[in-house]
Design a protein around this motif. Sequence first.
Motif, PDB file in Angstrom:
ATOM      1  N   VAL A  54      18.981  19.680 -32.970  1.00 27.16           N
ATOM      2  CA  VAL A  54      19.198  19.615 -34.416  1.00 27.16           C
ATOM      3  C   VAL A  54      18.230  20.544 -35.141  1.00 27.16           C
ATOM      4  CG1 VAL A  54      19.304  18.101 -36.430  1.00 27.16           C
ATOM      5  CG2 VAL A  54      20.024  17.242 -34.190  1.00 27.16           C
ATOM      6  N   HIS A  59      24.494  22.407 -37.285  1.00 29.04           N
ATOM      7  CA  HIS A  59      25.321  21.261 -36.924  1.00 29.04           C
ATOM      8  C   HIS A  59      26.480  21.122 -37.903  1.00 29.04           C
ATOM      9  CE1 HIS A  59      22.599  19.290 -39.898  1.00 29.04           C
ATOM     10  NE2 HIS A  59      23.680  18.578 -40.190  1.00 29.04           N
ATOM     11  N   PHE A  91      23.405  11.475 -34.560  1.00 30.11           N
ATOM     12  CA  PHE A  91      23.760  12.777 -34.006  1.00 30.11           C
ATOM     13  C   PHE A  91      24.138  12.626 -32.542  1.00 30.11           C
ATOM     14  CE2 PHE A  91      21.336  14.064 -37.644  1.00 30.11           C
ATOM     15  CZ  PHE A  91      21.828  15.317 -38.017  1.00 30.11           C
ATOM     16  N   GLU A  93      25.452  15.105 -29.001  1.00 30.10           N
ATOM     17  CA  GLU A  93      25.527  16.453 -28.438  1.00 30.10           C
ATOM     18  C   GLU A  93      26.945  16.623 -27.912  1.00 30.10           C
ATOM     19  OE1 GLU A  93      26.097  19.018 -25.134  1.00 30.10           O
ATOM     20  OE2 GLU A  93      25.712  16.887 -24.791  1.00 30.10           O
ATOM     21  N   PRO A  98      24.820  20.194 -31.668  1.00 31.90           N
ATOM     22  CA  PRO A  98      24.649  18.925 -32.364  1.00 31.90           C
ATOM     23  C   PRO A  98      25.791  18.673 -33.356  1.00 31.90           C
ATOM     24  CG  PRO A  98      23.196  20.575 -33.321  1.00 31.90           C
ATOM     25  CD  PRO A  98      23.909  21.239 -32.169  1.00 31.90           C
ATOM     26  N   GLU A 100      26.861  15.724 -36.341  1.00 26.14           N
ATOM     27  CA  GLU A 100      26.373  14.592 -37.124  1.00 26.14           C
ATOM     28  C   GLU A 100      27.550  13.722 -37.548  1.00 26.14           C
ATOM     29  OE1 GLU A 100      23.947  13.747 -41.311  1.00 26.14           O
ATOM     30  OE2 GLU A 100      24.381  15.796 -40.706  1.00 26.14           O
TER      31      GLU A 100
END
Length: 106
Positions: A54, A59, A91, A93, A98, A100
């Motif tokens: 992040v 992101h 968050f 992966e 990343p 959110e």
Amino acid sequence: MDYKFSHVGIPTTDDKNWDGFYEPLRIHYTEFDKDEYNIEWVMFEKDSTMHPLVQNLPHTAYYVDDMEAALEGKNIIVETFSPGEGVRVAFIEHNGAPIEFMEIKQ
């Protein structure tokens, strides 16, 4: 699961006209809903505990109706937290990037 686009967050080391500072994770941020392209700029203090993905990669953020359902089976890199009243954020992966999730309850 229905994902509704919220914003793109871009890490920077440049000073911006910051809208706020989230003390627990040591993050400066701009408010994405003030930007015509829904861009949130973020800058992390050296002692920030935010996940390195992040801190170092942009992101994409999505609104979700049910945080627990959205996170089920995902690779969670930042556990759910509440940066403000009625807001929950986490968050994951996804393919090295990343993502959110934001849940808003008003």
